[in-house]
Each structure stands twice: as C-alpha cells, then as structure tokens.
Design a protein around this motif. Structure first.
Motif, PDB file in Angstrom:
ATOM      1  N   GLU A   1       0.808  -1.226   0.000  1.00 40.71           N
ATOM      2  CA  GLU A   1       0.000   0.000   0.000  1.00 40.71           C
ATOM      3  C   GLU A   1       0.838   1.271   0.000  1.00 40.71           C
ATOM      4  OE1 GLU A   1      -2.707  -0.243   3.294  1.00 40.71           O
ATOM      5  OE2 GLU A   1      -3.751  -1.990   2.467  1.00 40.71           O
TER       6      GLU A   1
ATOM      7  N   LYS B   1       4.221   2.038  -3.600  1.00 39.03           N
ATOM      8  CA  LYS B   1       3.562   3.169  -4.265  1.00 39.03           C
ATOM      9  C   LYS B   1       4.418   4.438  -4.234  1.00 39.03           C
ATOM     10  CE  LYS B   1      -0.134   0.862  -5.138  1.00 39.03           C
ATOM     11  NZ  LYS B   1      -1.492   0.697  -4.729  1.00 39.03           N
TER      12      LYS B   1
ATOM     13  N   GLU C   1       7.890   3.962  -7.115  1.00 40.02           N
ATOM     14  CA  GLU C   1       7.529   4.914  -8.162  1.00 40.02           C
ATOM     15  C   GLU C   1       8.578   6.011  -8.298  1.00 40.02           C
ATOM     16  OE1 GLU C   1       5.200   4.862 -10.390  1.00 40.02           O
ATOM     17  OE2 GLU C   1       4.124   3.094  -9.679  1.00 40.02           O
TER      18      GLU C   1
ATOM     19  N   ASN D   1      -0.432   6.257  -8.405  1.00 43.64           N
ATOM     20  CA  ASN D   1       0.162   5.429  -7.355  1.00 43.64           C
ATOM     21  C   ASN D   1       0.741   6.285  -6.231  1.00 43.64           C
ATOM     22  OD1 ASN D   1      -0.456   2.943  -8.408  1.00 43.64           O
ATOM     23  ND2 ASN D   1       1.472   2.723  -9.525  1.00 43.64           N
TER      24      ASN D   1
ATOM     25  N   GLN E   1      -2.025   7.565  -4.087  1.00 49.41           N
ATOM     26  CA  GLN E   1      -2.553   6.488  -3.225  1.00 49.41           C
ATOM     27  C   GLN E   1      -1.620   6.220  -2.050  1.00 49.41           C
ATOM     28  OE1 GLN E   1      -3.184   2.881  -5.425  1.00 49.41           O
ATOM     29  NE2 GLN E   1      -5.135   3.550  -6.294  1.00 49.41           N
ATOM     30  N   GLY E   2      -0.316   6.097  -2.336  1.00 50.02           N
ATOM     31  CA  GLY E   2       0.660   5.826  -1.280  1.00 50.02           C
ATOM     32  C   GLY E   2       0.684   6.928  -0.235  1.00 50.02           C
TER      33      GLY E   2
END
Lengths: 221, 221
Positions: free
Chosen positions: A104, A108, A112, A128, A131-132
């Motif tokens: 999670e 992310k 990335e 991503n 989200q992270g």
C-alpha cells in the motif's frame, strides 16, 4: 567472511542489515543490480531477489526467514520475545509491514519515485504516488495507536517488528515521504531506533542521482 | 469454541485449516465475505483479510504468524524441524509459496478465474491467465527438483512448507490448473498429502457456481 547482496534503499535488505548489526555479526555488503540479473546472481538465488545472505556454505534468501534464523543462532541480543503470544505479535507485525505496508505504501512511493528511475522504467505514476501518500497516514496512525499502549510496536521490548517497520520508514524518510509531525509518540519511537549504532550505516547510504532529504541522517530531526 | 473466519478457496485459509487439523485443534468454520467488509469484520481484523482465527480472547490474523503460533503452543505433531537450518528452509519455502508463487501463479489463475466472478469484478484477464499458466510449470519443476533430493519439500520430514504448497496447489487443482502428469515425484507427494485426514474437509469444499474438477476429491487421481 559473511556477505550480504543487497540494494541500499530496499526495506527487506535493511531489515537484514539491522538484524545482523544488532547481533554484531560482521558482513561484507555487495550492491546487487537485481534488475539486471546475471547468471551468477540467479545461481545465488533462484527467487531472483535481494537480500541474499552468504554465511559459510549457506546461501539464504527471504528476509523474514533470514532474520528468524539469525535470531535462533544468535539469541544474545534478543529480537523476539520468549512467549508464544509475544512471538505471534512480532510475526504479525512483520507481515503487516512486509506485506500490507509494502503493497500500500512502500511500492507506491519508493518504487515509483526511485526504483523506476534507477531501473530505467520511466517516470512515477502519479495515481500510485497519490494512493501511497494517502495510505501512509492510516499506517502512521495505526503505529501511533500501538505506541500509545506499548513502549515498542509489539510490546514493551524492542523486537524485530520495530526493525521491520523502521526499515520501511527509513527508506521513505530518505525521500522525505514521512510526516514526523503527525504523532509525537511515533517521532520519539523513530528517534530511539535511529540513534542505535546498528542504524548508522543506513544513515550513511547515498543513492546516485537521489540525494537524501536534509534531515535524513540527523538524529535531532 | 475456536472460530476460523475463512473463504474456502483461499490458500492462506487452507494453510491454517490444515495446520489446525494436523494438530487436532477443533475449530468452527465461518465463511467470510471479505470483499464486502462489514464494520464487524473490520473490528475483528484491521488488515481486512482472511483468515482470522479466534481462540479464547485472542483474534489473530496473518496465516504464517498463526501457523507458527499453533506450532509453538501445540508442538506434539511437529510441523517444524528442531534445528535452525531446517527451520530456515521451512520458512524460506513458506515465503516462496505465499509470496512468489502467490504473485506469479495463484493470483493469475485462481483470482482471475474464480475470485473476480465471485466478487463481481467481471471476466478473467486472458493475459494474466496465460502468464500464470506459463509460470506454474517453472514452479512445478522447482518442486520436483526439490523432491528428487528430499522426501518432503523442506527435508526428510513433512513440515509446514508442504502444507503451504499443498494449500496453493489444492486451490488450483479445484479449477484443474495443475498438470499432475508433468512429474511423477510431484504427483506422489500430492497423493501422500491429499490422503491425510486433515485434507478431507478441503476435498469436500464446494463453491457455488464453480463445481470442482472431476478428479479433485479423488485420492487416486
């Protein structure tokens, strides 16, 4: 001489480095370009991942299995409680960070922002990263909730759960992705673990093209 | 009464079911619709996953941590060797199946073919199914290579590594995704583990809308 094949900003490698250092087991570090697996590397490890620890004639992979092994052969600086309940809680939290937090948050943000560039896979996917950045807050809150009830993450003793969590957070702190102002109790916990001699080599890590955040190596962050 | 919240075709739940049964720990099974998490379910388990084992006042998650706990409180049918080297190998292989095999095979075949439909996420992605079908061959070859040198996957005794592998393969066998003709030594290994009393409840599992392969429950497959 023991040898650890690793990459500096891998939480799984850092977890093993911290465990080795806590147990005062000397090891030579070899940086492995795991994204360009050589026949030599794949012979060392059919799973094709780092870390890989060579001790004598043994070649070991899987960070949790390695750390449990080091705990069993070198129990003098214990990183696991003696009782089954306590050991369960340590293992649950190790899995929490190495599986849930990894999927999670670490993958992310760190993968990335850093791994993609280092391995030539292009630019971060902003979805991503977003989200992270959202999910890490939930995890920091969960850690603070645990630390409100306990001195360390898994109980009143420092354990492998603390080093597993710190391995992930230290990688994210390198790229300034941890908000230490969110919970004082969490910052205090990290300050304690960051000031341990076992942490020093991690704070000296430098990734070419990615200078660490200004506060990264600062014990008074 | 102990209670296990589970879904029938989850390798992680099956691993815990097999460990409980081997250790003759009675448990009531409760099927959990984990994809519709209720506040009740999330209170039971902040990670939002199955399996969850309730024993007395304890609520436990993370299959490997649960199985290690069961091994420690109930060592009379040992699923772990006594020596550190042997225990390392069991843990390495558990991680191999629960991480590498899960990502490369189980998630590509079982999740695409079954979980997506059950949870209303549509049709299988044929690219994933193709990848999973290709990768499983590599894993079956690796297992056969291990079994050419050892009676069981991690050594000469049956361990948690065998039940972890069998938990994954039994789910894939339910949907006919394991080629048992590929290696005689692997088929013999599965026949031995499949005939254990602990395996019987798994062979009786039925998923609505997904009848098992004809040979699935057959001990002479």
């Amino acid at each position: 001489m023991n040898r650890l094949y690793h990459v500096p900003l891998s939480p799984f490698c850092r977890k093993v480095r911290l465990t080795l250092a806590e147990k005062k087991i000397e090891v030579e570090l070899v940086e492995e370009r795991y994204w360009e697996p050589s026949p030599d590397f794949l012979r060392r490890n059919p799973a094709g991942k780092v870390p890989i620890l060579k001790m004598g004639t043994r070649t070991m992979s899987e960070s949790q299995a390695i750390c449990e092994y080091l705990e069993e052969i070198s129990p003098q600086v214990p990183l696991m409680p003696k009782d089954a309940d306590g050991r369960y809680e340590v293992r649950r939290l190790c899995a929490w960070f190495d599986d849930k937090f990894q999927n999670e948050v670490t993958s992310k943000l760190l993968y990335e922002r850093v791994n993609k560039k280092v391995t030539g896979q292009g630019y971060p996917d902003s979805k991503n990263v977003k989200q992270g950045s959202a999910r890490i807050k939930y995890h920091l809150d969960y850690m603070a909730w645990l630390l409100d009830q306990r001195r360390w993450l898994a109980g009143n003793e420092m354990t492998l759960a603390d080093f597993t969590a710190a391995a992930h957070l230290s990688c994210l702190d390198y790229i300034s992705d941890v908000d230490w102002h969110r919970h004082a109790v969490l910052k205090d916990w990290y300050a304690k673990i960051k000031s341990r001699p076992s942490f020093r080599p991690l704070l000296a890590d430098q990734i070419s093209g990615f200078p660490p955040a200004a506060h990264y190596a600062d014990l008074d962050f």
